[in-house]
Motif scaffolding. Structure first.
Motif, PDB file in Angstrom:
ATOM      1  N   GLY A 196      47.280 -20.669  39.943  1.00  0.00           N
ATOM      2  CA  GLY A 196      48.595 -20.403  39.375  1.00  0.00           C
ATOM      3  C   GLY A 196      48.619 -20.559  37.865  1.00  0.00           C
ATOM      4  O   GLY A 196      47.589 -20.744  37.206  1.00  0.00           O
ATOM      5  N   TYR A 197      49.818 -20.499  37.322  1.00  0.00           N
ATOM      6  CA  TYR A 197      49.977 -20.683  35.880  1.00  0.00           C
ATOM      7  C   TYR A 197      51.416 -21.064  35.567  1.00  0.00           C
ATOM      8  O   TYR A 197      52.343 -20.840  36.359  1.00  0.00           O
ATOM      9  CB  TYR A 197      49.596 -19.406  35.107  1.00  0.00           C
ATOM     10  N   ASN A 198      51.603 -21.674  34.406  1.00  0.00           N
ATOM     11  CA  ASN A 198      52.915 -21.945  33.831  1.00  0.00           C
ATOM     12  C   ASN A 198      52.924 -21.368  32.424  1.00  0.00           C
ATOM     13  O   ASN A 198      51.961 -21.572  31.666  1.00  0.00           O
ATOM     14  CB  ASN A 198      53.198 -23.450  33.750  1.00  0.00           C
ATOM     15  N   GLY A 199      53.979 -20.680  32.081  1.00  0.00           N
ATOM     16  CA  GLY A 199      54.101 -20.148  30.727  1.00  0.00           C
ATOM     17  C   GLY A 199      55.516 -20.300  30.226  1.00  0.00           C
ATOM     18  O   GLY A 199      56.467 -20.276  31.007  1.00  0.00           O
ATOM     19  N   GLN A 200      55.655 -20.501  28.913  1.00  0.00           N
ATOM     20  CA  GLN A 200      56.972 -20.665  28.299  1.00  0.00           C
ATOM     21  C   GLN A 200      57.159 -19.602  27.223  1.00  0.00           C
ATOM     22  O   GLN A 200      56.214 -19.231  26.520  1.00  0.00           O
ATOM     23  CB  GLN A 200      57.134 -22.059  27.677  1.00  0.00           C
ATOM     24  N   ARG A 201      58.404 -19.161  27.127  1.00  0.00           N
ATOM     25  CA  ARG A 201      58.718 -18.169  26.105  1.00  0.00           C
ATOM     26  C   ARG A 201      60.167 -18.338  25.672  1.00  0.00           C
ATOM     27  O   ARG A 201      61.061 -18.531  26.503  1.00  0.00           O
ATOM     28  CB  ARG A 201      58.514 -16.754  26.647  1.00  0.00           C
ATOM     29  N   VAL A 202      60.389 -18.284  24.367  1.00  0.00           N
ATOM     30  CA  VAL A 202      61.740 -18.238  23.821  1.00  0.00           C
ATOM     31  C   VAL A 202      62.160 -16.772  23.736  1.00  0.00           C
ATOM     32  O   VAL A 202      61.489 -15.967  23.087  1.00  0.00           O
ATOM     33  CB  VAL A 202      61.802 -18.901  22.436  1.00  0.00           C
ATOM     34  N   VAL A 203      63.244 -16.436  24.416  1.00  0.00           N
ATOM     35  CA  VAL A 203      63.746 -15.058  24.436  1.00  0.00           C
ATOM     36  C   VAL A 203      65.075 -15.023  23.690  1.00  0.00           C
ATOM     37  O   VAL A 203      66.024 -15.718  24.069  1.00  0.00           O
ATOM     38  CB  VAL A 203      63.934 -14.543  25.875  1.00  0.00           C
ATOM     39  N   ILE A 204      65.128 -14.252  22.627  1.00  0.00           N
ATOM     40  CA  ILE A 204      66.324 -14.151  21.796  1.00  0.00           C
ATOM     41  C   ILE A 204      67.202 -13.011  22.309  1.00  0.00           C
ATOM     42  O   ILE A 204      66.705 -12.016  22.847  1.00  0.00           O
ATOM     43  CB  ILE A 204      65.930 -13.941  20.332  1.00  0.00           C
ATOM     44  N   GLU A 205      68.483 -13.176  22.141  1.00  0.00           N
ATOM     45  CA  GLU A 205      69.457 -12.201  22.616  1.00  0.00           C
ATOM     46  C   GLU A 205      69.094 -10.783  22.141  1.00  0.00           C
ATOM     47  O   GLU A 205      68.715 -10.573  20.988  1.00  0.00           O
ATOM     48  CB  GLU A 205      70.843 -12.602  22.097  1.00  0.00           C
ATOM     49  N   ASP A 206      69.213  -9.824  23.066  1.00  0.00           N
ATOM     50  CA  ASP A 206      68.935  -8.406  22.836  1.00  0.00           C
ATOM     51  C   ASP A 206      67.459  -8.098  22.655  1.00  0.00           C
ATOM     52  O   ASP A 206      67.099  -6.999  22.199  1.00  0.00           O
ATOM     53  CB  ASP A 206      69.716  -7.864  21.622  1.00  0.00           C
ATOM     54  N   THR A 207      66.598  -9.049  22.990  1.00  0.00           N
ATOM     55  CA  THR A 207      65.159  -8.779  22.966  1.00  0.00           C
ATOM     56  C   THR A 207      64.609  -8.970  24.375  1.00  0.00           C
ATOM     57  O   THR A 207      65.182  -9.675  25.199  1.00  0.00           O
ATOM     58  CB  THR A 207      64.401  -9.700  21.994  1.00  0.00           C
ATOM     59  N   ALA A 208      63.485  -8.337  24.663  1.00  0.00           N
ATOM     60  CA  ALA A 208      62.904  -8.360  26.000  1.00  0.00           C
ATOM     61  C   ALA A 208      61.531  -9.021  25.970  1.00  0.00           C
ATOM     62  O   ALA A 208      60.815  -8.977  24.963  1.00  0.00           O
ATOM     63  CB  ALA A 208      62.798  -6.943  26.566  1.00  0.00           C
ATOM     64  N   PHE A 209      61.186  -9.646  27.079  1.00  0.00           N
ATOM     65  CA  PHE A 209      59.872 -10.248  27.286  1.00  0.00           C
ATOM     66  C   PHE A 209      59.148  -9.469  28.372  1.00  0.00           C
ATOM     67  O   PHE A 209      59.711  -9.175  29.434  1.00  0.00           O
ATOM     68  CB  PHE A 209      60.030 -11.708  27.716  1.00  0.00           C
ATOM     69  N   THR A 210      57.902  -9.101  28.102  1.00  0.00           N
ATOM     70  CA  THR A 210      57.056  -8.437  29.087  1.00  0.00           C
ATOM     71  C   THR A 210      55.973  -9.403  29.516  1.00  0.00           C
ATOM     72  O   THR A 210      55.344 -10.062  28.685  1.00  0.00           O
ATOM     73  CB  THR A 210      56.422  -7.164  28.505  1.00  0.00           C
ATOM     74  N   ASN A 211      55.753  -9.508  30.810  1.00  0.00           N
ATOM     75  CA  ASN A 211      54.835 -10.503  31.353  1.00  0.00           C
ATOM     76  C   ASN A 211      53.381 -10.128  31.079  1.00  0.00           C
ATOM     77  O   ASN A 211      52.683  -9.550  31.919  1.00  0.00           O
ATOM     78  CB  ASN A 211      55.067 -10.668  32.857  1.00  0.00           C
ATOM     79  N   SER A 212      52.941 -10.463  29.890  1.00  0.00           N
ATOM     80  CA  SER A 212      51.544 -10.289  29.502  1.00  0.00           C
ATOM     81  C   SER A 212      51.104 -11.541  28.767  1.00  0.00           C
ATOM     82  O   SER A 212      51.929 -12.286  28.228  1.00  0.00           O
ATOM     83  CB  SER A 212      51.366  -9.052  28.598  1.00  0.00           C
ATOM     84  N   LEU A 213      49.827 -11.784  28.757  1.00  0.00           N
ATOM     85  CA  LEU A 213      49.298 -13.033  28.198  1.00  0.00           C
ATOM     86  C   LEU A 213      49.672 -13.196  26.732  1.00  0.00           C
ATOM     87  O   LEU A 213      49.981 -14.293  26.271  1.00  0.00           O
ATOM     88  CB  LEU A 213      47.776 -13.057  28.374  1.00  0.00           C
ATOM     89  N   ALA A 214      49.668 -12.109  25.970  1.00  0.00           N
ATOM     90  CA  ALA A 214      49.951 -12.192  24.540  1.00  0.00           C
ATOM     91  C   ALA A 214      51.425 -12.457  24.246  1.00  0.00           C
ATOM     92  O   ALA A 214      51.769 -12.832  23.121  1.00  0.00           O
ATOM     93  CB  ALA A 214      49.521 -10.890  23.861  1.00  0.00           C
ATOM     94  N   SER A 215      52.296 -12.296  25.245  1.00  0.00           N
ATOM     95  CA  SER A 215      53.729 -12.435  25.001  1.00  0.00           C
ATOM     96  C   SER A 215      54.226 -13.872  25.105  1.00  0.00           C
ATOM     97  O   SER A 215      55.353 -14.166  24.726  1.00  0.00           O
ATOM     98  CB  SER A 215      54.519 -11.569  26.003  1.00  0.00           C
ATOM     99  N   TYR A 216      53.415 -14.780  25.620  1.00  0.00           N
ATOM    100  CA  TYR A 216      53.863 -16.156  25.827  1.00  0.00           C
ATOM    101  C   TYR A 216      53.765 -16.965  24.540  1.00  0.00           C
ATOM    102  O   TYR A 216      52.843 -16.791  23.732  1.00  0.00           O
ATOM    103  CB  TYR A 216      53.023 -16.828  26.910  1.00  0.00           C
TER     104      TYR A 216
END
Length: 520
Positions: A196-216
């Protein structure tokens, strides 16, 4: 007086000591002690933030408690579940349980295949001994005893003119299921942690996160993780709502409810609305999404001396209290004459104190929201090829050009204002603010198995606690007057306060089936 000679104890030797320690390790008592130790060892993981799930919390703990941090970090408390001491208890418990289960399983199978034991010669010495008489022959009495005991769920065996019966092996089965399921949980947790894995990301309003390693922002993979385990999906923050209640005693607002309004999209699908709340995660494929934090992201624009944009966009500021007084860092490494770093505070509802500093009266922002900035110039360390925390600014080696230690005061901007950067570097404007959320993505491929084994643990425990292990005997002896004397007795393995009543009930039922005319 006779001479006393010391008793010579045999030497165990290496093999003997190994056998002794193995028996101690695989005893049920040791397994229970290790299970208790594992529960106690997990306590620090719930008391302090963990690097695997809350790296920003670890940074904040270090800032607020530097001396305690050094001690706890040396003990591995901030990585409790991957620390050597926790792993040692985990592995010892696994070995102990397996060592307990295997021989007990063999013994249990042998017991299930064995015949009930022979009827004791003197039943009067056993629990609940009762006598009855019946006007019938011994063969009829024994045959009826077999039917009564079988109807009650006993395994039966005839020995001469008596029936030996036993039941309650389900108790040991439940016990083995309980301990085997504990091993199953340990294996499932270990496998889940590896794949498994755990990842954290800050997502700012009106922006999108795509589940890729470089996005975390931070990512903690298991030992056997591969990038193919990342399920393709996207998450966008559309809006955020926070509810607070004022505590009159302290003047501080307490959070009541948080709701992040998201849009999610899986491969081949359209954007779908979804709400994310604290302790109410979303599930995208096999990945769970948790709401960890929230705050404000001031939107700033930095221009050079010619008016060209050097940097523009929202910057997430980390809340420092319940009124959302927030701390953040703005870094401008390019397009200016020098690299510029700014340490800033954002006050949603500003109030100036008597010493000239500010605080926030509430977490509700308005047109008067304030952004203060201490400005530094120098090498920000972004060109060294070493990862740098985006939410901290190392001021060692930097020159403060605006702030308490500089000739120019710290910059203060309300929404819509622009200020000059010292030294003719350019300008910075405070264009507004957006909301952000801190999200954790957790993927555990064995989560379903953990649930199954947990339910088996509960079921096995209930069975082992409430199913009694009993043996019953019924003996018929001709009394010389054309009838039989019936003897009833029982024996329990362990405490069984209901055994006397069970023997009496059996005697009454058997006697009634034989239509006993008198009771002895």
């Amino acid at each position: 007086m006779t001479e006393q000679h010391a008793i010579a104890q045999p030497k165990l030797g290496v093999v003997g000591y190994l056998r002794f320690f193995w028996r101690q390790l695989t005893s049920m008592r040791t397994a229970l002690v290790l299970l208790l130790l594992l529960a106690l060892a997990a306590v620090p993981g719930s008391l302090v933030p963990q690097r695997s799930s809350d790296p920003n919390g670890v940074i904040q703990y270090e800032r607020e408690n530097p001396e305690a941090f050094q001690v706890l970090d040396a003990l591995g408390v901030f990585s409790t579940f991957s620390s050597p001491w926790f792993s040692a208890i985990y592995l010892l418990l696994f070995v102990s349980l397996v060592g307990c289960i295997l021989p007990r399983t063999k013994h249990h199978i042998d017991a299930l295949r064995a015949r009930p034991p022979k009827t004791p010669a003197r039943l009067a010495r056993l629990v609940g001994y009762t006598e009855r008489t019946a006007q019938t022959d011994a063969e009829t009495a024994v045959a009826e005893a077999r039917r009564v005991l079988r109807g009650a769920g006993y395994r039966v065996e005839r020995y001469a003119d008596s029936i030996s019966a036993e039941r309650g092996y389900l108790r040991e089965t439940g016990n083995l299921i309980f301990h085997t399921s504990l091993v199953g949980v340990l294996v499932a947790v270990g496998v889940g942690g590896g794949f498994g894995y755990n990842g954290q990301r800050v997502v700012i309003e009106d922006t999108a996160f795509t589940n890729s390693l470089a996005s975390y922002d931070s990512f903690n993979p298991g030992r056997f993780f591969t990038e193919t385990a990342l399920e393709p999906f996207s998450v966008r923050l559309d809006d955020f709502e926070g509810s607070y209640q004022l505590d009159p005693a302290t003047g501080v607002y307490q959070p009541i409810d948080f709701t992040a309004h998201l849009s999610t999209r899986e491969p081949g699908g359209d954007w779908t609305d979804a709400d994310l709340k604290v302790n109410s995660p979303l599930e995208l494929g096999g990945t769970k999404v948790y709401l960890l934090s929230n705050g404000f992201a001031p939107v700033v624009t930095v221009r050079d001396e010619d008016g060209e944009v050097a940097y523009s966009g929202p910057v997430a500021f980390i809340p420092q209290d319940n009124n959302l007084r927030s701390l953040g860092v703005i870094k401008v490494p390019d397009n200016l004459d020098e690299q510029v770093g700014m340490l800033g505070f954002f006050y949603p509802d500003p109030l100036q104190l008597t010493d000239g500093t500010y605080t926030s009266m509430s977490p509700y922002p308005g047109d008067g929201s304030l952004l203060t900035l201490t400005v530094y110039t120098g090498d920000l360390g972004l060109d060294d090829g070493v990862a740098v925390n985006a939410y901290s600014l190392d001021t060692d080696g930097l020159t403060q050009v605006a702030g308490p230690k500089a000739d120019a005061p710290a910059l203060e901007l309300t929404q819509g204002q622009t200020a000059e950067l010292p030294g003719g570097l350019g300008t910075i404007s405070f264009d507004g603010y957006k909301r952000f959320v801190g999200i954790e993505f957790h993927h555990d491929p064995t989560e379903g198995w953990v649930l199954v084994f947990s339910l088996l643990i509960l079921g096995g425990l209930l069975v082992s606690l409430f199913v009694p292990r009993r043996r019953m005997w019924i003996k018929a002896t001709a009394d010389g007057s054309g009838g039989v004397r019936l003897e009833y007795a029982g024996l329990a393995r362990g405490e069984d306060p209901g055994l006397d009543a069970a023997v009496a009930e059996l005697a009454d039922k058997h006697s009634a089936r034989l239509q006993t005319p008198n009771v002895g």
